[in-house]
Design an enzyme around this catalytic site. Structure first.
Site, PDB file in Angstrom:
ATOM      1  N   HIS A  14       0.740  -1.199  -0.191  1.00 16.74           N
ATOM      2  CA  HIS A  14       0.051   0.122   0.080  1.00 16.74           C
ATOM      3  C   HIS A  14       0.934   1.406   0.018  1.00 16.74           C
ATOM      4  O   HIS A  14       1.555   1.689   1.089  1.00 16.74           O
ATOM      5  CB  HIS A  14      -1.003  -0.172   1.427  1.00 16.74           C
ATOM      6  CG  HIS A  14      -1.971   1.181   1.212  1.00 16.74           C
ATOM      7  ND1 HIS A  14      -3.108   0.994   1.605  1.00 16.74           N
ATOM      8  CD2 HIS A  14      -1.664   2.596   0.989  1.00 16.74           C
ATOM      9  CE1 HIS A  14      -3.853   2.196   1.540  1.00 16.74           C
ATOM     10  NE2 HIS A  14      -2.701   3.197   1.352  1.00 16.74           N
ATOM     11  N   HIS A  16       1.389   5.409  -1.890  1.00 17.87           N
ATOM     12  CA  HIS A  16       0.858   6.508  -2.583  1.00 17.87           C
ATOM     13  C   HIS A  16       2.033   6.975  -3.339  1.00 17.87           C
ATOM     14  O   HIS A  16       3.003   7.709  -2.572  1.00 17.87           O
ATOM     15  CB  HIS A  16       0.188   7.615  -1.746  1.00 17.87           C
ATOM     16  CG  HIS A  16      -0.934   7.351  -1.222  1.00 17.87           C
ATOM     17  ND1 HIS A  16      -2.281   7.337  -1.842  1.00 17.87           N
ATOM     18  CD2 HIS A  16      -1.115   6.703  -0.008  1.00 17.87           C
ATOM     19  CE1 HIS A  16      -3.214   6.806  -0.843  1.00 17.87           C
ATOM     20  NE2 HIS A  16      -2.539   6.391   0.245  1.00 17.87           N
ATOM     21  N   LEU A  17       2.316   7.052  -4.654  1.00 22.99           N
ATOM     22  CA  LEU A  17       3.553   7.436  -5.113  1.00 22.99           C
ATOM     23  C   LEU A  17       3.176   8.812  -5.978  1.00 22.99           C
ATOM     24  O   LEU A  17       4.159   9.441  -6.241  1.00 22.99           O
ATOM     25  CB  LEU A  17       3.975   6.616  -6.251  1.00 22.99           C
ATOM     26  CG  LEU A  17       4.575   5.206  -5.743  1.00 22.99           C
ATOM     27  CD1 LEU A  17       5.303   4.374  -6.932  1.00 22.99           C
ATOM     28  CD2 LEU A  17       5.872   5.477  -4.659  1.00 22.99           C
ATOM     29  N   ARG A  18       1.943   9.225  -5.875  1.00 23.40           N
ATOM     30  CA  ARG A  18       1.642  10.691  -6.395  1.00 23.40           C
ATOM     31  C   ARG A  18       1.998  10.778  -7.803  1.00 23.40           C
ATOM     32  O   ARG A  18       2.284   9.713  -8.735  1.00 23.40           O
ATOM     33  CB  ARG A  18       2.431  11.867  -5.758  1.00 23.40           C
ATOM     34  CG  ARG A  18       1.976  11.861  -4.016  1.00 23.40           C
ATOM     35  CD  ARG A  18       0.729  11.727  -3.555  1.00 23.40           C
ATOM     36  NE  ARG A  18       0.775  12.033  -2.236  1.00 23.40           N
ATOM     37  CZ  ARG A  18      -0.408  11.739  -1.552  1.00 23.40           C
ATOM     38  NH1 ARG A  18      -1.271  11.008  -1.957  1.00 23.40           N
ATOM     39  NH2 ARG A  18      -0.602  11.849  -0.311  1.00 23.40           N
ATOM     40  N   ASN A  42      -5.371   7.278  -6.174  1.00 21.37           N
ATOM     41  CA  ASN A  42      -6.185   8.439  -5.671  1.00 21.37           C
ATOM     42  C   ASN A  42      -5.465   9.742  -6.150  1.00 21.37           C
ATOM     43  O   ASN A  42      -5.172  10.732  -5.257  1.00 21.37           O
ATOM     44  CB  ASN A  42      -6.487   8.656  -4.303  1.00 21.37           C
ATOM     45  CG  ASN A  42      -5.233   8.516  -3.168  1.00 21.37           C
ATOM     46  OD1 ASN A  42      -4.187   8.163  -3.583  1.00 21.37           O
ATOM     47  ND2 ASN A  42      -5.327   9.338  -2.118  1.00 21.37           N
ATOM     48  N   LYS A 100      -9.508  -0.541  -5.450  1.00 24.75           N
ATOM     49  CA  LYS A 100      -9.454   0.227  -3.877  1.00 24.75           C
ATOM     50  C   LYS A 100     -10.780   0.880  -3.908  1.00 24.75           C
ATOM     51  O   LYS A 100     -11.276   1.688  -4.649  1.00 24.75           O
ATOM     52  CB  LYS A 100      -8.226   1.335  -4.172  1.00 24.75           C
ATOM     53  CG  LYS A 100      -8.375   2.135  -2.992  1.00 24.75           C
ATOM     54  CD  LYS A 100      -7.561   1.493  -1.680  1.00 24.75           C
ATOM     55  CE  LYS A 100      -7.967   2.053  -0.404  1.00 24.75           C
ATOM     56  NZ  LYS A 100      -6.800   2.923  -0.054  1.00 24.75           N
ATOM     57  N   HIS A 137     -10.650   1.158   2.142  1.00 20.47           N
ATOM     58  CA  HIS A 137     -10.312   2.016   3.271  1.00 20.47           C
ATOM     59  C   HIS A 137     -11.272   1.880   4.197  1.00 20.47           C
ATOM     60  O   HIS A 137     -12.601   2.228   3.853  1.00 20.47           O
ATOM     61  CB  HIS A 137     -10.398   3.411   2.666  1.00 20.47           C
ATOM     62  CG  HIS A 137      -9.804   4.497   3.592  1.00 20.47           C
ATOM     63  ND1 HIS A 137      -8.863   5.120   3.604  1.00 20.47           N
ATOM     64  CD2 HIS A 137     -10.542   4.900   4.481  1.00 20.47           C
ATOM     65  CE1 HIS A 137      -8.639   5.891   4.643  1.00 20.47           C
ATOM     66  NE2 HIS A 137      -9.896   5.833   5.366  1.00 20.47           N
ATOM     67  N   HIS A 175      -4.553  -0.390   6.140  1.00 19.14           N
ATOM     68  CA  HIS A 175      -3.857   0.290   7.218  1.00 19.14           C
ATOM     69  C   HIS A 175      -4.747   0.117   8.597  1.00 19.14           C
ATOM     70  O   HIS A 175      -5.393   1.168   8.844  1.00 19.14           O
ATOM     71  CB  HIS A 175      -3.962   1.790   6.827  1.00 19.14           C
ATOM     72  CG  HIS A 175      -4.827   2.449   5.962  1.00 19.14           C
ATOM     73  ND1 HIS A 175      -6.180   2.475   6.371  1.00 19.14           N
ATOM     74  CD2 HIS A 175      -4.890   3.102   4.759  1.00 19.14           C
ATOM     75  CE1 HIS A 175      -7.006   2.887   5.328  1.00 19.14           C
ATOM     76  NE2 HIS A 175      -6.097   3.513   4.559  1.00 19.14           N
ATOM     77  N   LEU A 220      -4.780   9.483   8.030  1.00 20.20           N
ATOM     78  CA  LEU A 220      -6.107   8.534   8.014  1.00 20.20           C
ATOM     79  C   LEU A 220      -6.246   7.199   7.742  1.00 20.20           C
ATOM     80  O   LEU A 220      -5.426   7.081   6.758  1.00 20.20           O
ATOM     81  CB  LEU A 220      -7.199   9.452   7.365  1.00 20.20           C
ATOM     82  CG  LEU A 220      -7.565  10.564   7.740  1.00 20.20           C
ATOM     83  CD1 LEU A 220      -8.628  11.550   6.601  1.00 20.20           C
ATOM     84  CD2 LEU A 220      -8.462  10.680   9.121  1.00 20.20           C
ATOM     85  N   ASP A 248       1.420   2.736   3.454  1.00 23.93           N
ATOM     86  CA  ASP A 248       0.538   3.662   3.358  1.00 23.93           C
ATOM     87  C   ASP A 248       1.421   5.149   3.156  1.00 23.93           C
ATOM     88  O   ASP A 248       0.924   6.226   3.626  1.00 23.93           O
ATOM     89  CB  ASP A 248      -0.475   4.015   4.410  1.00 23.93           C
ATOM     90  CG  ASP A 248      -1.602   4.957   3.863  1.00 23.93           C
ATOM     91  OD1 ASP A 248      -1.587   5.171   2.800  1.00 23.93           O
ATOM     92  OD2 ASP A 248      -2.427   5.528   4.826  1.00 23.93           O
ATOM     93  N   HIS A 252       3.006  14.798   1.423  1.00 18.35           N
ATOM     94  CA  HIS A 252       2.430  15.876   1.019  1.00 18.35           C
ATOM     95  C   HIS A 252       3.330  17.232   1.548  1.00 18.35           C
ATOM     96  O   HIS A 252       4.271  16.952   2.276  1.00 18.35           O
ATOM     97  CB  HIS A 252       1.154  16.485   1.870  1.00 18.35           C
ATOM     98  CG  HIS A 252       0.182  15.486   1.583  1.00 18.35           C
ATOM     99  ND1 HIS A 252      -1.046  15.621   0.925  1.00 18.35           N
ATOM    100  CD2 HIS A 252      -0.332  14.205   2.535  1.00 18.35           C
ATOM    101  CE1 HIS A 252      -2.077  14.813   0.983  1.00 18.35           C
ATOM    102  NE2 HIS A 252      -1.615  13.906   1.823  1.00 18.35           N
ATOM    103  N   ALA A 264      -4.043  15.035   5.230  1.00 16.81           N
ATOM    104  CA  ALA A 264      -3.615  13.676   5.992  1.00 16.81           C
ATOM    105  C   ALA A 264      -2.695  12.808   5.127  1.00 16.81           C
ATOM    106  O   ALA A 264      -2.805  12.762   3.897  1.00 16.81           O
ATOM    107  CB  ALA A 264      -4.937  12.872   6.147  1.00 16.81           C
TER     108      ALA A 264
HETATM  109  O1  DOR Z   1      -3.637   9.758   5.454  1.00 16.42           O
HETATM  110  C1  DOR Z   1      -3.782   9.416   4.424  1.00 16.42           C
HETATM  111  N1  DOR Z   1      -3.322   9.855   3.313  1.00 16.42           N
HETATM  112  N2  DOR Z   1      -4.734   8.351   4.497  1.00 16.42           N
HETATM  113  C2  DOR Z   1      -5.383   8.142   3.293  1.00 16.42           C
HETATM  114  O2  DOR Z   1      -6.069   7.378   3.385  1.00 16.42           O
HETATM  115  C3  DOR Z   1      -5.138   8.773   1.966  1.00 16.42           C
HETATM  116  C4  DOR Z   1      -3.720   9.243   2.018  1.00 16.42           C
HETATM  117  C5  DOR Z   1      -3.311  10.364   1.048  1.00 16.42           C
HETATM  118  O3  DOR Z   1      -3.433   9.973  -0.238  1.00 16.42           O
HETATM  119  O4  DOR Z   1      -2.598  11.462   1.350  1.00 16.42           O
HETATM  120 ZN    ZN Z   2      -3.239   5.069   1.612  1.00 16.56          ZN
END
Ligand code: DOR
Ligand code: ZN
Length: 345
Positions: A14, A16-18, A42, A100, A137, A175, A220, A248, A252, A264
């Protein structure tokens, strides 16, 4: 005391590579430690088609450059309008590893998520039939439910009927943060597993308010009280094949975290294995670390185990206060502290 641990090369189930500049900056950190990763969809707009996932996978490989050995495993972001035929084709073509499920408005870029899981009948029936995992989620979005209870309420109100209605559907509860989720996953008579992040193993909700508001501890599902952290720790080190590594990692830019409405997400990719191994060491459970990091996830997904190994060494390693500059300046998890272990590669 074990000061040096060599395990089969692990995967991150899990992350997030953006996209864009952030992708260019962060992808290398995950690729350095992990052979494969489940890539969260996402983005803005979200990855909802075979075409979008194929293009995103190419951008990830381009960001890593020639000769990268990392394999991104792509996911499809479910919406109320997802076409089961697109999922089936994407899965058959090897583009989509999983789907997802974000309940609409549960977290970052989830506005296009699912408003009512009962409306997904065709999608879930198809996934069950073809053995495609549903990654969840697991938080209710009802604002009248206390934010610290949203995962436990989801388990009771949504997950319990879901496993009853789709007895063959492979599910990963992502998570997990609570004793309720850990117990459900451990005990369910169902093909279900859970990922666990380093932050939910190492810190509890006090970290959010430690001498002042701490935006870099905000993710989150939100951190929970100590008894939940301990329950999640026990699940992680238990050796149960239902629990495996999923960072996870969710970068940011620093200004988006240190804000009147901070985003988050915790960026833990640069020192992920160091953080996890510390937990297993503290619990006297280094013997179950390899299963958690390198075996349980692959087996659940029905994928081969990786070749090769990585080594972690007990050492003093200072985690930098921040990484990158400008639009990619991020504060890593454990910033300014001693990671306690070194990733040797
Ligand atoms: O803390 C989080 N950040 N929880 C998530 O479910 C999404 C993630 C994000 O994409 O920043
Ligand atoms: Zn996530």
């Amino acid at each position: 005391m074990t000061d040096r641990l060599t395990i089969r090369r692990p995967d991150d189930w899990h992350v997030h590579l953006r996209d864009g500049a952030m992708l260019e900056a962060v992808a290398q950190h995950s690729a350095r430690q992990f052979a494969r990763a489940i890539i969260m969809p996402n983005l803005t707009p979200p990855v909802t088609s075979i075409e979008a996932a194929t293009a995103y996978r190419q951008r990830i490989m381009a960001a890593l450059g020639e000769g990268a050995t990392f394999t991104p495993l792509m996911t499809c972001y479910l919406t109320d309008g997802t076409d089961p035929a697109e999922l089936e084709r994407g899965h058959a073509e090897g583009v989509f590893t999983a789907c997802k499920l974000y309940p609409a408005h549960a977290t970052t870029n989830s506005a296009h998520g699912v408003t009512d899981i009962r409306a997904l009948t065709g999608v879930l029936e198809t996934m069950q039939r073809i053995g495609m995992p549903l990654l969840i989620h697991g938080e209710v979005t009802d604002k009248s439910i206390d934010i610290f209870d949203r995962e436990a309420v989801f388990v009771e109100r949504v997950l319990t009927p879901l496993v009853r209605d789709y007895p063959g559907l492979k599910i990963v509860l992502e998570h997990i943060t609570t004793a309720e989720a850990a117990a459900f996953v451990a005990e369910a008579d169902h093909p279900i597993a859970a990922t666990i992040t380093p932050q939910h193993l190492l810190i509890n909700r006090n970290a959010l308010f430690d001498g002042g508001l701490r935006p870099h501890a905000y993710c989150l599902p939100v951190l929970k009280r100590e008894k939940h952290r301990l329950a999640v720790r026990q699940a992680a080190v238990s050796g149960s094949p239902r629990f495996f590594l999923g960072t996870d990692s969710a970068p940011h830019v620093v200004g988006a975290k240190e804000s009147g409405c901070g985003c988050a997400g915790i960026f833990n990719a640069p020192f992920a294995l160091e953080a996890y191994v510390r937990v297993f060491d503290e619990e006297g459970a280094l013997d179950t670390f390899e299963g958690f990091a390198s075996e349980h996830g692959a087996r659940f997904y029905g994928l081969p185990l990786n070749e090769g190994t990585v080594t972690l060494v007990r050492d003093d390693v200072e985690v930098p206060a921040s990484i990158g500059t400008g639009e990619t300046a991020v504060v890593p998890f454990l910033a300014g502290t001693n990671a306690g272990w070194r990733f040797e590669g």
